[in-house]
Write a protein that holds these residues in place. Structure first.
Motif, PDB file in Angstrom:
ATOM      1  N   ALA A 167      17.395   3.425  -1.969  1.00  0.00           N
ATOM      2  CA  ALA A 167      17.457   4.708  -2.688  1.00  0.00           C
ATOM      3  C   ALA A 167      16.534   4.733  -3.898  1.00  0.00           C
ATOM      4  O   ALA A 167      16.120   5.807  -4.342  1.00  0.00           O
ATOM      5  N   ASP A 168      16.192   3.573  -4.446  1.00  0.00           N
ATOM      6  CA  ASP A 168      15.321   3.560  -5.624  1.00  0.00           C
ATOM      7  C   ASP A 168      13.877   3.893  -5.254  1.00  0.00           C
ATOM      8  O   ASP A 168      13.149   4.518  -6.030  1.00  0.00           O
ATOM      9  N   PHE A 169      13.443   3.423  -4.093  1.00  0.00           N
ATOM     10  CA  PHE A 169      12.079   3.724  -3.631  1.00  0.00           C
ATOM     11  C   PHE A 169      12.127   3.778  -2.110  1.00  0.00           C
ATOM     12  O   PHE A 169      11.823   2.797  -1.417  1.00  0.00           O
ATOM     13  N   PRO A 170      12.534   4.918  -1.564  1.00  0.00           N
ATOM     14  CA  PRO A 170      12.789   4.983  -0.121  1.00  0.00           C
ATOM     15  C   PRO A 170      11.541   4.725   0.722  1.00  0.00           C
ATOM     16  O   PRO A 170      10.485   5.313   0.479  1.00  0.00           O
ATOM     17  N   MET A 171      11.704   3.844   1.709  1.00  0.00           N
ATOM     18  CA  MET A 171      10.641   3.575   2.691  1.00  0.00           C
ATOM     19  C   MET A 171      11.299   3.362   4.042  1.00  0.00           C
ATOM     20  O   MET A 171      12.450   2.919   4.110  1.00  0.00           O
ATOM     21  N   ASP A 172      10.569   3.693   5.123  1.00  0.00           N
ATOM     22  CA  ASP A 172      11.165   3.531   6.442  1.00  0.00           C
ATOM     23  C   ASP A 172      10.844   2.155   7.032  1.00  0.00           C
ATOM     24  O   ASP A 172      10.208   1.325   6.370  1.00  0.00           O
ATOM     25  N   ASP A 173      11.271   1.933   8.261  1.00  0.00           N
ATOM     26  CA  ASP A 173      11.110   0.614   8.880  1.00  0.00           C
ATOM     27  C   ASP A 173       9.647   0.204   9.021  1.00  0.00           C
ATOM     28  O   ASP A 173       9.328  -0.973   9.112  1.00  0.00           O
TER      29      ASP A 173
ATOM     30  N   GLY B 123       7.414   0.864   6.782  1.00  0.00           N
ATOM     31  CA  GLY B 123       6.822   0.763   5.444  1.00  0.00           C
ATOM     32  C   GLY B 123       6.195   2.045   4.956  1.00  0.00           C
ATOM     33  O   GLY B 123       5.325   2.030   4.077  1.00  0.00           O
ATOM     34  N   ARG B 124       6.636   3.165   5.518  1.00  0.00           N
ATOM     35  CA  ARG B 124       6.091   4.448   5.074  1.00  0.00           C
ATOM     36  C   ARG B 124       6.919   5.008   3.920  1.00  0.00           C
ATOM     37  O   ARG B 124       8.155   4.908   3.936  1.00  0.00           O
ATOM     38  N   THR B 125       6.231   5.634   2.969  1.00  0.00           N
ATOM     39  CA  THR B 125       6.921   6.195   1.811  1.00  0.00           C
ATOM     40  C   THR B 125       7.596   7.527   2.188  1.00  0.00           C
ATOM     41  O   THR B 125       7.221   8.177   3.162  1.00  0.00           O
ATOM     42  N   TYR B 126       8.574   7.898   1.401  1.00  0.00           N
ATOM     43  CA  TYR B 126       9.448   9.027   1.751  1.00  0.00           C
ATOM     44  C   TYR B 126       8.753  10.387   1.676  1.00  0.00           C
ATOM     45  O   TYR B 126       9.014  11.277   2.474  1.00  0.00           O
ATOM     46  N   HIS B 127       7.871  10.578   0.686  1.00  0.00           N
ATOM     47  CA  HIS B 127       7.304  11.924   0.490  1.00  0.00           C
ATOM     48  C   HIS B 127       5.909  12.094   1.090  1.00  0.00           C
ATOM     49  O   HIS B 127       5.613  13.111   1.687  1.00  0.00           O
ATOM     50  N   LEU B 128       5.051  11.090   0.907  1.00  0.00           N
ATOM     51  CA  LEU B 128       3.685  11.216   1.451  1.00  0.00           C
ATOM     52  C   LEU B 128       3.550  10.590   2.823  1.00  0.00           C
ATOM     53  O   LEU B 128       2.536  10.782   3.493  1.00  0.00           O
ATOM     54  N   MET B 129       4.559   9.794   3.225  1.00  0.00           N
ATOM     55  CA  MET B 129       4.574   9.154   4.548  1.00  0.00           C
ATOM     56  C   MET B 129       3.391   8.207   4.753  1.00  0.00           C
ATOM     57  O   MET B 129       2.883   8.060   5.866  1.00  0.00           O
ATOM     58  N   VAL B 130       2.956   7.578   3.666  1.00  0.00           N
ATOM     59  CA  VAL B 130       1.851   6.621   3.800  1.00  0.00           C
ATOM     60  C   VAL B 130       2.390   5.197   3.831  1.00  0.00           C
ATOM     61  O   VAL B 130       3.416   4.889   3.227  1.00  0.00           O
ATOM     62  N   LYS B 131       1.671   4.349   4.562  1.00  0.00           N
ATOM     63  CA  LYS B 131       2.021   2.927   4.633  1.00  0.00           C
ATOM     64  C   LYS B 131       0.763   2.118   4.308  1.00  0.00           C
ATOM     65  O   LYS B 131      -0.327   2.702   4.127  1.00  0.00           O
ATOM     66  N   ARG B 132       0.913   0.817   4.256  1.00  0.00           N
ATOM     67  CA  ARG B 132      -0.246  -0.051   3.987  1.00  0.00           C
ATOM     68  C   ARG B 132      -1.364   0.231   4.980  1.00  0.00           C
ATOM     69  O   ARG B 132      -1.106   0.375   6.175  1.00  0.00           O
TER      70      ARG B 132
ATOM     71  N   GLY C   7       1.313  20.244  -9.958  1.00  0.00           N
ATOM     72  CA  GLY C   7       2.247  19.947 -11.023  1.00  0.00           C
ATOM     73  C   GLY C   7       2.579  18.482 -11.205  1.00  0.00           C
ATOM     74  O   GLY C   7       2.177  17.612 -10.437  1.00  0.00           O
ATOM     75  N   TYR C   8       3.337  18.237 -12.251  1.00  0.00           N
ATOM     76  CA  TYR C   8       3.686  16.860 -12.636  1.00  0.00           C
ATOM     77  C   TYR C   8       4.464  16.120 -11.534  1.00  0.00           C
ATOM     78  O   TYR C   8       4.118  14.984 -11.211  1.00  0.00           O
ATOM     79  N   PRO C   9       5.522  16.714 -10.960  1.00  0.00           N
ATOM     80  CA  PRO C   9       6.308  15.922  -9.981  1.00  0.00           C
ATOM     81  C   PRO C   9       5.468  15.502  -8.782  1.00  0.00           C
ATOM     82  O   PRO C   9       5.582  14.357  -8.317  1.00  0.00           O
ATOM     83  N   ASN C  10       4.603  16.390  -8.277  1.00  0.00           N
ATOM     84  CA  ASN C  10       3.804  16.014  -7.110  1.00  0.00           C
ATOM     85  C   ASN C  10       2.752  14.965  -7.465  1.00  0.00           C
ATOM     86  O   ASN C  10       2.453  14.072  -6.662  1.00  0.00           O
ATOM     87  N   THR C  11       2.212  15.056  -8.664  1.00  0.00           N
ATOM     88  CA  THR C  11       1.279  14.026  -9.121  1.00  0.00           C
ATOM     89  C   THR C  11       1.993  12.678  -9.170  1.00  0.00           C
ATOM     90  O   THR C  11       1.451  11.638  -8.784  1.00  0.00           O
ATOM     91  N   ASP C  12       3.221  12.719  -9.626  1.00  0.00           N
ATOM     92  CA  ASP C  12       4.032  11.498  -9.722  1.00  0.00           C
ATOM     93  C   ASP C  12       4.249  10.866  -8.345  1.00  0.00           C
ATOM     94  O   ASP C  12       4.101   9.648  -8.171  1.00  0.00           O
ATOM     95  N   PHE C  13       4.567  11.705  -7.352  1.00  0.00           N
ATOM     96  CA  PHE C  13       4.760  11.179  -5.991  1.00  0.00           C
ATOM     97  C   PHE C  13       3.486  10.490  -5.493  1.00  0.00           C
ATOM     98  O   PHE C  13       3.530   9.402  -4.929  1.00  0.00           O
ATOM     99  N   VAL C  14       2.367  11.164  -5.684  1.00  0.00           N
ATOM    100  CA  VAL C  14       1.106  10.640  -5.149  1.00  0.00           C
ATOM    101  C   VAL C  14       0.766   9.293  -5.793  1.00  0.00           C
ATOM    102  O   VAL C  14       0.482   8.310  -5.101  1.00  0.00           O
ATOM    103  N   VAL C  15       0.799   9.253  -7.112  1.00  0.00           N
ATOM    104  CA  VAL C  15       0.371   8.029  -7.798  1.00  0.00           C
ATOM    105  C   VAL C  15       1.317   6.869  -7.468  1.00  0.00           C
ATOM    106  O   VAL C  15       0.881   5.770  -7.104  1.00  0.00           O
ATOM    107  N   ARG C  16       2.610   7.126  -7.544  1.00  0.00           N
ATOM    108  CA  ARG C  16       3.565   6.020  -7.325  1.00  0.00           C
ATOM    109  C   ARG C  16       3.596   5.576  -5.873  1.00  0.00           C
ATOM    110  O   ARG C  16       3.673   4.374  -5.585  1.00  0.00           O
ATOM    111  N   GLU C  17       3.549   6.510  -4.934  1.00  0.00           N
ATOM    112  CA  GLU C  17       3.637   6.115  -3.515  1.00  0.00           C
ATOM    113  C   GLU C  17       2.326   5.469  -3.055  1.00  0.00           C
ATOM    114  O   GLU C  17       2.354   4.541  -2.245  1.00  0.00           O
TER     115      GLU C  17
END
Ligand code: R1P
Length: 294
Positions: free
Chosen positions: A8-14, A16-25, A80-90
């Protein structure tokens, strides 16, 4: 379709994809062009080769390919700020080594000397944040409704690289580069001083306040401050940020860009920026990823 997310702190799927941008390594390069609009991202992604596209259900689109042989990501980071936050962190979570974010946005300018079509470059950036508490308290100071943060400087090395590269390789566009402070509102409307008769925004004096308190402001948009803020607090300063935006609105006289001119500006500024991003030197790049990267 994902089978579910964990942590729940940093959701990722099996996978290794991130929850909002769906990117993996492997989905994201270390040099990143971030734009707010999916059409701008798609238009510029045409200049990449071997493109890999990740489209998330929330409409973030991540294109990664090679620009003249250099791995490069173009992301539609929305607004906006929240979407920028998703991109940078994910993106940070699925990459190694230094990350270079170049924002290429659109903006308004409060400066009557600047024009539609100029590129406003953020030497530093500050936020304009609406203060909800002020709207529920008796206020004497009209400035209490909006907090203007202290400016955060751009990454100096990256800034110098970008400007030097543009000057050396695209002298034709240089006269239209306008350096100064990028202001990022938490809203397109209230904190940017746009009147809206349906709401009590207490923002009538915002443009005057900006030109008085922040006279070096070249742009008002919605993301650059958060990008600079996050880069500044990134552990080990592993995130580097540079923000610029093509001016599409002259706030002092209410002029607004035409659709044809806006489309022209996307490549007129986008290509020089892609050239400069691809030339960002990344120390030990080969050792960092190995030859198979991206
Ligand atoms: C508002 O219309 C949006 O346009 C500007 C603002 O920062 C905000 O995101 O930038 P983009 O065109 O990059 O989205």
């Amino acid at each position: 379709m994902s089978g579910g997310f964990h942590n729940a702190d940093f959701p990722m799927d099996d996978q290794g994809r991130t929850y909002h941008l769906m990117v993996k390594r492997g989905d994201v390069a270390n040099r990143i062009l971030t734009v707010g609009d999916t059409h701008r991202a798609t238009a510029l992604a045409k200049y990449l080769e071997n493109v890999h596209k990740v489209e998330a259900s929330r409409h973030f689109i991540t294109y990664t390919g090679h620009y003249h042989g250099t791995p490069l990501t173009i992301v539609a980071s929305l607004m906006g700020y929240p979407n920028t936050d998703f991109v940078v962190r994910e993106f940070r979570a699925v990459t190694d080594g230094p990350l270079y974010f170049i924002r290429f946005g659109t903006c308004g300018t409060p400066d009557p000397n600047l024009r539609i079509g100029d590129l406003a470059v953020g030497r530093d950036a500050a936020g304009i944040i609406r203060n909800p508490d002020a709207f529920r308290a008796p206020q004497a100071d009209p400035r209490a409704y909006y907090h203007i943060t202290l400016p955060v400087p751009a990454d100096q090395t990256l800034y110098n690289h970008m400007l030097a590269h543009l000057r050396a390789n695209h002298p034709d566009v240089v006269p239209r580069i306008r350096e100064g402070t990028a202001l990022s509102g938490c809203s397109f409307f209230s904190s940017q001083g746009r009147p809206d008769s349906h709401f009590t925004d207490h923002n009538e004096s915002m443009l005057t306040r900006i030109t008085t308190e922040m006279p070096h402001t070249v742009s008002i948009e919605m993301e650059t401050f958060h990008l600079y803020d996050l880069a500044d607090v990134s552990v080990g300063h592993s995130v580097h940020a540079f923000g610029c935006a093509m001016i599409i609105a002259e706030r002092s006289n209410k002029n607004f860009v035409t659709p044809a001119e806006k489309e022209r500006l996307v490549t007129a500024w986008g290509i020089p920026l892609l050239d400069a991003i691809a030339a960002i030197p990344i120390p030990h790049e080969e050792e960092m990823h190995g030859p198979e990267c991206c």
